[in-house]
Design an enzyme around this catalytic site. Structure first.
Site, PDB file in Angstrom:
ATOM      1  N   GLY A 191     -53.227  81.558  20.577  1.00 34.78           N
ATOM      2  CA  GLY A 191     -53.133  82.062  19.661  1.00 34.78           C
ATOM      3  C   GLY A 191     -52.186  80.857  19.162  1.00 34.78           C
ATOM      4  O   GLY A 191     -52.245  79.550  19.044  1.00 34.78           O
ATOM      5  N   HIS A 192     -51.613  81.634  17.433  1.00 31.55           N
ATOM      6  CA  HIS A 192     -51.460  80.792  16.487  1.00 31.55           C
ATOM      7  C   HIS A 192     -49.770  80.391  17.488  1.00 31.55           C
ATOM      8  O   HIS A 192     -49.173  80.690  18.285  1.00 31.55           O
ATOM      9  CB  HIS A 192     -51.145  81.778  15.190  1.00 31.55           C
ATOM     10  N   ASN A 193     -49.573  79.122  16.928  1.00 33.22           N
ATOM     11  CA  ASN A 193     -47.952  77.912  16.618  1.00 33.22           C
ATOM     12  C   ASN A 193     -48.112  77.926  18.698  1.00 33.22           C
ATOM     13  O   ASN A 193     -47.025  77.367  18.908  1.00 33.22           O
ATOM     14  CB  ASN A 193     -47.335  79.030  16.418  1.00 33.22           C
TER      15      ASN A 193
END
Lengths: 345, 345, 345
Positions: free
Chosen positions: A241-243
């Protein structure tokens, strides 16, 4: 290409412990399929029966083995699987050779920074404006490199992989076919009865020596960076996922998902089909067994299992108990009856 | 591009509650990485320690925050994450600009209905015969649009995505890289000792404002339609079976599978790695926690967890009990012994 | 294209059991959506209410049905779903027609062995040097066939699929969009604090009549072959590890992972989201229910469930017991108190 016994011992640092060499070795095969010209190895005790019956010409064995049936020549090495890998590399060296050049059907935007004599860009590849490609990098047919993406040296980007705009790869990064780097993070704000898209303007950074499996997806950060640390190897069909920030030399195995903003330390092992919720931290050298679900931060240097994740030995004990639970329930009813009868006497 | 404090308050509808502006703002960063030219935000209490130490120039805060360490200027807003999104959109407006035109390496069949001056078709895209593409739609490099597929206005189809024949997309639909719409449903009849393929002649319909994640797959109906309702957002690596009907404004998160002919109501949330068996109905506003397995119809307005799915609070209680089960077993043995000793006295 | 009642009965081997034909049949629809020109069928008791209210023109029914509401004509057949499939095939015959030829934007290396008048190679396909393509095979836009890959007759390779070098497909193999054959197996040796890649020099073999789902990945063997047996059907988003051998006529459903060197017998059914660890054997005709985790060899002709896998009826009993566990715990406390009170009297 053929290797002599002497070449094999030299290559692997091994020594002959039994048998004699009758010929050279051209092939590579599992114990139960090998024939006289093949090198094989005993890397896992599960295959000991195959070992005792193998027709291989040469078998790489660990030092603990003491039986050597007649037929093969036996070469003792520290790590048979690794030693076999060295033989594989030698015998198959010509299978994949780097041929620089840009195929005429590829589209490389005018302002891309690269040396066409030192990279290999295959048919129907697309490299968009502003991208940078390091020397020694090969991009296979149908892969797409987005605007301003940066790819280091000696990378290997397989067919139909996608690297979206602005993402950055270090050196010697491998992306298997169909893998996606820099897709939008899954971010929405619920406003007026609908999920409004939150722009995802960050990037993905793959550090040196990262490998990304086939059809694996790594989302770009909402802002800032999603980072996969040096030497980390990600298997097929994994979702990052993002980050998310993954440390160095981790293993992340197939069909695992790591939700947004979570972080893994170094040398973390995540087995297959694990799920890690968002905004968590998994510390160095933690091991998550297959199908574990993580809902809290986890300390390092431990093995976890279950959903939710617990120390593996606790989970194992609960699973054993669960199997005996139906019996416990009937025993409990018997005891209760007995107590009640005793009472009413 | 730089925003002043005044522009930020205007954009977000916020008000300054502490601190002073020392400069303009060009960057976007998390609290622990931000510097004096960056806007940041406090969107999750987990990051409160980072908040107290941030070097950000401007921090968007919720109204409940009462501490304002010296340094940043603080702007109070109703929803800091959403407000930050507005700043992101403003600052990154130029990052992705729509440039109409058809790249010379793209192949668009002659009878495709589209306005070449109002769509953007990038390198090596393929649009097969009979397809329709609405104005404002962008199709990135390597994507394939099958025969007679219909794509609405202002859609964004990323690289190496595939839309198979006859499928239909509404307006403002986003397909992330590698996603597949209209693959054959998984249908076979077992005849004469083999699985005979059942033709899959239906389509997939993605209504307006749907987003489909990277490498997600949505199968075409056996006949009729597989439907993803307006505003529904699907994450990466999700599998949607044939003839599934998903309602409006649902969230379906990574590595989830929905088997054939099941339906979801509106505003259903399906967390990661959930499995929903075939021919089931999940009613409006149901929430399925991560890794839930669904084998029966579920009522709406409830939270479910576990495999098989149960109301989350029941599952939580069983999980807690399971952890204590080994102890219960030994306590039971003690009690049984005591009762038996009592009896034999 | 329109079918008469007589044509339908002839095609399906069915007989009219009620009602009269009022027209011909052009369409195909579910019971609840069908109108007077549509053929529909009752294939699952769950839809019996829809059956009683359908507006279909013709309904295919199983022999056990005894109610025939006025309106449709009813045709009794042995297997309504299969019979419906025959009607579908007839009515949609023109939807996908094989048109031989090589699109000018495709790149086919000079030494590829194929008959350009008997294969269909669509836009932007890439076929690398040394590959072989059998007659009647269609390769859709954007697919990539690697060096020395061999593809049999009458195969259908959908868009953006990748077949890597040296892999081999039998006849009538179908690869859905985005599927990947021959990605590197996940193999590393841990040496000097880092995971060193183990070369993966084997191949993947897909035998006759195999189907591979969208975005599914099948890794090449470390050496030797990863094999998918004749007639086996693999759903979307499945991961098959290196050196796995799957037998004939198996079903492997979405989001399942099979780790390296495991083998499945013939007629094995693996439901969705199952995980099978490495170096295991699942014997003939075993059935694994959805979300099962397999950590040991499994005998055939049985149904398994749970993580770790157990005979399904044992797992079902444990799950039922688990739901009652919180109550057992409170009952136990009561009983214990009673025993202790009895004792202290």
């Amino acid at each position: 290409m053929e290797l002599s016994l002497e070449e094999v011992t030299k290559l692997t640092g091994g020594r002959v412990v039994a048998g004699e060499s009758k010929n050279g070795y051209r092939g590579l095969a599992a114990l139960n399929e090998a024939t006289a010209n093949d090198v094989s190895f005993l890397g896992n005790e599960k295959y000991y029966d195959d070992y005792l019956r193998t027709n291989a010409g040469l078998v790489l064995v660990p030092s603990k083995v003491k039986e050597f049936p007649e037929g093969p020549v036996y070469v003792e090495v520290e790590n048979p699987s690794y030693a076999f890998g060295l033989v594989v590399k030698k015998l198959s060296a010509k299978m994949r050779s780097f041929k620089p050049g840009v195929h005429p059907t590829a589209y490389v935007a005018e302002d891309v920074r690269y040396n066409p004599e030192k990279v290999s860009i295959k048919a129907n590849v697309v490299v968009e404006s502003g991208a940078v490609i390091g020397d020694g990098t090969e991009i296979q047919a149908g892969a797409v490199i987005g605007e301003y993406a940066k790819i280091g040296k000696d990378c290997l980007i397989y067919s139909n992989a996608t690297i979206r705009e602005y993402c950055e790869l270090g050196d010697r990064v491998i992306m298997q076919p169909g893998s996606v780097i820099g897709s939008d993070g899954y971010g929405y704000e619920f406003v007026d009865g609908a999920h409004q898209k939150v722009d995802q303007v960050g990037i993905v950074v793959l550090e040196n020596d990262v490998e990304v499996g086939a059809n694996t997806t790594i989302d770009r950060a909402r802002f800032g960076k999603t980072v996969i640390g040096e030497g980390t190897k990600i298997d097929n069909l994994v979702q990052i996922g993002h980050n998310v920030v993954i440390g160095k030399h981790c293993l992340v195995i197939a069909l695992t998902g790591v939700a947004g903003s979570s972080s893994l330390g170094n040398y973390v092992t995540v087995a297959a089909q694990v799920g890690i919720a968002g905004h968590l931290h998994i510390a160095d050298k933690a091991t998550l067994m297959a199908r574990t679900g993580v809902m809290k931060d986890l300390e390092g240097d431990q093995i976890y299992w279950g959903n939710p994740a617990r120390p593996a030995k606790d989970q194992l004990r609960s699973i054993a108990a669960l199997a005996r639970l139906p019996k416990l329930m009937s025993d409990f009813r018997s005891l209760k009856k007995k107590v009640e009868e005793t009472e009413s006497e």
